[in-house]
Write a protein that holds these residues in place. Structure first.
Motif, mmCIF file in Angstrom:
data_model
loop_
_atom_site.group_PDB
_atom_site.id
_atom_site.type_symbol
_atom_site.label_atom_id
_atom_site.label_comp_id
_atom_site.label_asym_id
_atom_site.label_seq_id
_atom_site.Cartn_x
_atom_site.Cartn_y
_atom_site.Cartn_z
ATOM 1 N N GLY A 79 0.811 -1.215 0.000
ATOM 2 C CA GLY A 79 0.000 0.000 0.000
ATOM 3 C C GLY A 79 0.841 1.260 0.000
ATOM 4 O O GLY A 79 0.561 2.205 -0.746
ATOM 5 N N VAL A 80 1.891 1.292 0.822
ATOM 6 C CA VAL A 80 2.756 2.472 0.882
ATOM 7 C C VAL A 80 3.502 2.659 -0.431
ATOM 8 O O VAL A 80 3.571 3.784 -0.963
ATOM 9 C CB VAL A 80 3.749 2.349 2.067
ATOM 10 N N VAL A 81 4.053 1.593 -0.970
ATOM 11 C CA VAL A 81 4.764 1.693 -2.246
ATOM 12 C C VAL A 81 3.797 2.117 -3.353
ATOM 13 O O VAL A 81 4.149 2.922 -4.226
ATOM 14 C CB VAL A 81 5.470 0.357 -2.586
ATOM 15 N N GLY A 82 2.577 1.624 -3.310
ATOM 16 C CA GLY A 82 1.581 2.030 -4.304
ATOM 17 C C GLY A 82 1.274 3.511 -4.232
ATOM 18 O O GLY A 82 1.125 4.178 -5.265
ATOM 19 N N LEU A 83 1.201 4.078 -3.024
ATOM 20 C CA LEU A 83 0.968 5.522 -2.908
ATOM 21 C C LEU A 83 2.183 6.326 -3.368
ATOM 22 O O LEU A 83 2.031 7.418 -3.915
ATOM 23 C CB LEU A 83 0.588 5.894 -1.478
ATOM 24 N N VAL A 84 3.383 5.787 -3.181
ATOM 25 C CA VAL A 84 4.586 6.470 -3.703
ATOM 26 C C VAL A 84 4.560 6.473 -5.229
ATOM 27 O O VAL A 84 4.904 7.485 -5.865
ATOM 28 C CB VAL A 84 5.873 5.808 -3.164
ATOM 29 N N LEU A 116 3.064 9.573 -10.325
ATOM 30 C CA LEU A 116 2.066 9.802 -11.369
ATOM 31 C C LEU A 116 1.464 11.202 -11.257
ATOM 32 O O LEU A 116 1.255 11.883 -12.258
ATOM 33 C CB LEU A 116 0.977 8.735 -11.263
ATOM 34 N N VAL A 117 1.208 11.636 -10.032
ATOM 35 C CA VAL A 117 0.666 12.977 -9.810
ATOM 36 C C VAL A 117 1.666 14.039 -10.251
ATOM 37 O O VAL A 117 1.304 15.020 -10.904
ATOM 38 C CB VAL A 117 0.276 13.154 -8.325
ATOM 39 N N ILE A 118 2.924 13.857 -9.919
ATOM 40 C CA ILE A 118 3.946 14.835 -10.318
ATOM 41 C C ILE A 118 4.084 14.877 -11.832
ATOM 42 O O ILE A 118 4.340 15.936 -12.413
ATOM 43 C CB ILE A 118 5.281 14.525 -9.622
ATOM 44 N N SER A 119 3.869 13.753 -12.490
ATOM 45 C CA SER A 119 3.977 13.738 -13.952
ATOM 46 C C SER A 119 2.849 14.511 -14.628
ATOM 47 O O SER A 119 2.942 14.815 -15.820
ATOM 48 C CB SER A 119 4.011 12.302 -14.472
ATOM 49 N N THR A 120 1.804 14.849 -13.895
ATOM 50 C CA THR A 120 0.726 15.631 -14.500
ATOM 51 C C THR A 120 1.156 17.063 -14.796
ATOM 52 O O THR A 120 0.406 17.800 -15.445
ATOM 53 C CB THR A 120 -0.532 15.651 -13.611
ATOM 54 N N THR A 121 2.339 17.459 -14.354
ATOM 55 C CA THR A 121 2.843 18.799 -14.701
ATOM 56 C C THR A 121 3.047 18.942 -16.202
ATOM 57 O O THR A 121 3.173 20.062 -16.694
ATOM 58 C CB THR A 121 4.171 19.094 -13.982
ATOM 59 N N LEU A 122 3.063 17.838 -16.922
ATOM 60 C CA LEU A 122 3.234 17.897 -18.375
ATOM 61 C C LEU A 122 2.027 18.508 -19.078
ATOM 62 O O LEU A 122 2.158 19.071 -20.156
ATOM 63 C CB LEU A 122 3.494 16.494 -18.934
ATOM 64 N N TYR A 123 0.847 18.390 -18.479
ATOM 65 C CA TYR A 123 -0.349 18.894 -19.152
ATOM 66 C C TYR A 123 -1.291 19.683 -18.252
ATOM 67 O O TYR A 123 -2.157 20.385 -18.748
ATOM 68 C CB TYR A 123 -1.130 17.736 -19.797
ATOM 69 N N ALA A 124 -1.157 19.581 -16.970
ATOM 70 C CA ALA A 124 -2.072 20.278 -16.065
ATOM 71 C C ALA A 124 -1.417 21.571 -15.564
ATOM 72 O O ALA A 124 -0.201 21.633 -15.409
ATOM 73 C CB ALA A 124 -2.428 19.382 -14.881
ATOM 74 N N PRO A 173 -3.489 -2.963 -0.040
ATOM 75 C CA PRO A 173 -3.158 -2.717 -1.449
ATOM 76 C C PRO A 173 -4.318 -2.142 -2.268
ATOM 77 O O PRO A 173 -4.112 -1.653 -3.375
ATOM 78 C CB PRO A 173 -2.753 -4.095 -1.968
ATOM 79 N N VAL A 174 -5.521 -2.157 -1.732
ATOM 80 C CA VAL A 174 -6.668 -1.582 -2.426
ATOM 81 C C VAL A 174 -6.601 -0.049 -2.420
ATOM 82 O O VAL A 174 -7.091 0.601 -3.348
ATOM 83 C CB VAL A 174 -7.981 -2.084 -1.773
ATOM 84 N N ALA A 234 -6.808 5.355 -5.139
ATOM 85 C CA ALA A 234 -6.131 6.600 -5.488
ATOM 86 C C ALA A 234 -5.967 6.718 -6.999
ATOM 87 O O ALA A 234 -6.069 7.818 -7.557
ATOM 88 C CB ALA A 234 -4.773 6.677 -4.793
ATOM 89 N N LEU A 235 -5.729 5.611 -7.671
ATOM 90 C CA LEU A 235 -5.626 5.622 -9.133
ATOM 91 C C LEU A 235 -6.961 6.013 -9.768
ATOM 92 O O LEU A 235 -6.993 6.805 -10.719
ATOM 93 C CB LEU A 235 -5.164 4.262 -9.643
ATOM 94 N N LEU A 236 -8.049 5.483 -9.233
ATOM 95 C CA LEU A 236 -9.366 5.859 -9.737
ATOM 96 C C LEU A 236 -9.635 7.345 -9.519
ATOM 97 O O LEU A 236 -10.199 8.019 -10.391
ATOM 98 C CB LEU A 236 -10.450 5.023 -9.068
#
Length: 85
Positions: A11-16, A21-29, A60-61, A66-68
């Motif tokens: 779960g922790v690794v999934g949030l990392v 993924l959130v930081i990569s949104t700087t490409l378009y947001a 792990p859910v 968070a992805l959704l």
């Protein structure tokens, strides 16, 4: 493998990974869109902590939820605010 012991780490690794993924949104947001993504992601940290204490095998859910949420924020940004790459 014991899901009670490995589940919280997954779960922790999934949030990392979601943070990347959130930081990569700087490409378009715009900057405020990235802050919105970060705020939504930060809301999942207390959820993960609570789940670790109550039912650690199910943690792990949390990154999947968070992805959704990431998809939902992106869909709203593209549809209503014109975010483009």
């Amino acid at each position: 493998m014991k899901p009670e012991r490995s589940g919280p780490w997954v779960g922790v690794v999934g949030l990392v990974v979601m943070l990347w993924l959130v930081i990569s949104t700087t490409l378009y947001a715009p900057w405020w869109g990235v802050l919105l993504h970060l705020a939504v992601l930060a809301g999942f940290i207390p959820v993960l902590v609570r789940w670790v204490r109550r039912h650690p095998a199910s943690t792990p859910v949390v990154p999947l939820l968070a992805l959704l949420a990431w998809f939902a924020v992106n869909a709203m940004g593209v549809s209503f605010f014109g975010w483009r790459a």
